[in-house]
Design an enzyme around this catalytic site. Structure first.
Site, PDB file in Angstrom:
ATOM      1  N   CYS A   1       0.829  -1.383   0.122  1.00  0.00           N
ATOM      2  CA  CYS A   1       0.097   0.050   0.140  1.00  0.00           C
ATOM      3  C   CYS A   1       0.877   1.327   0.212  1.00  0.00           C
ATOM      4  CB  CYS A   1      -0.946   0.069   1.327  1.00  0.00           C
ATOM      5  SG  CYS A   1      -0.057   0.060   2.593  1.00  0.00           S
TER       6      CYS A   1
ATOM      7  N   ASP B   1       2.523   2.438   2.707  1.00  0.00           N
ATOM      8  CA  ASP B   1       2.380   3.290   3.603  1.00  0.00           C
ATOM      9  C   ASP B   1       3.751   3.004   4.549  1.00  0.00           C
ATOM     10  OD1 ASP B   1       0.010   4.114   3.025  1.00  0.00           O
ATOM     11  OD2 ASP B   1      -1.154   2.862   4.350  1.00  0.00           O
TER      12      ASP B   1
ATOM     13  N   CYS C   1      -2.792   5.043   5.694  1.00  0.00           N
ATOM     14  CA  CYS C   1      -4.231   5.370   5.672  1.00  0.00           C
ATOM     15  C   CYS C   1      -4.630   5.652   7.281  1.00  0.00           C
ATOM     16  CB  CYS C   1      -4.685   3.952   5.412  1.00  0.00           C
ATOM     17  SG  CYS C   1      -4.408   2.624   6.727  1.00  0.00           S
TER      18      CYS C   1
ATOM     19  N   CYS D   1      -2.748  -3.008   8.947  1.00  0.00           N
ATOM     20  CA  CYS D   1      -2.443  -1.891   8.951  1.00  0.00           C
ATOM     21  C   CYS D   1      -1.789  -1.761  10.556  1.00  0.00           C
ATOM     22  CB  CYS D   1      -3.300  -0.746   9.050  1.00  0.00           C
ATOM     23  SG  CYS D   1      -4.288  -1.003   7.406  1.00  0.00           S
TER      24      CYS D   1
HETATM   25 FE1  FES Z   1      -1.371   0.803   4.252  1.00  0.00          FE
HETATM   26 FE2  FES Z   1      -3.408   0.672   5.995  1.00  0.00          FE
HETATM   27  S1  FES Z   1      -3.578   0.635   3.744  1.00  0.00           S
HETATM   28  S2  FES Z   1      -1.374   0.660   6.364  1.00  0.00           S
END
Ligand code: FES
Length: 145
Positions: A33, A35, A59, A103
């Site tokens: 993702c 992140d 997110c 996450c």
């Molecule tokens: Fe990447 Fe939540 S979607 S940490």
């Protein structure tokens, strides 16, 4: 959907920022993702976490879990901080939707990475602490998608 606690920690994150000259800093990411979470810990001579701060580029669930994770590790010893697992963080937030469980792994892994950094700087071994992964997907979390 998200619990009220998740929404609260997402909208009013606690302990956001950085600590200068932190005792330990850990950065982990999720390549899928994109992140990233960075955790800063200030640890005193008795091994007690005095302060914890975070920066998260991710997110809403990642922001909420890092906020809660910093709240949970503050005032704990290094050894006790190992008990702040992603499950403990999720429980404290009254749960996360299944697609967002991964996450919370960022938060757990970021704490471990910061503790690992601290242990390396101090030349100590923290019992039960495994070398953290830089990317939480190097391994077994695959099936959660
Ligand atoms: Fe990447 Fe939540 S979607 S940490």
């Amino acid at each position: 959907m998200y619990s009220e606690k998740v929404m609260d920690h997402f909208q009013n994150p606690r302990n956001m920022g950085e600590i200068e000259d932190a005792s330990g800093v850990g950065t982990v990411g999720n390549a899928r993702c994109g992140d990233i979470m960075r955790m800063y810990l200030d640890i005193d001579d008795n091994g007690v976490i005095k302060e914890a701060k975070f920066k998260t580029f991710g997110c809403g669930a990642a922001v909420a879990t890092s906020s809660m994770a910093t709240e949970l590790v503050k005032g704990r010893t290094v050894q006790e901080a190992l008990e702040v697992t992603n499950k403990a963080v999720m429980d404290a937030l009254d749960g996360l939707p299944p697609v967002k469980v991964h996450c919370s792994l960022l938060a757990e892994e970021a704490i471990h990475a910061a503790l690992w950094d601290y242990a390396e700087k101090e030349g100590i071994v923290i019992e039960g602490l495994k070398k953290p992964k830089a990317d939480i997907h190097e391994g077994e979390e695959e099936e959660q998608y």
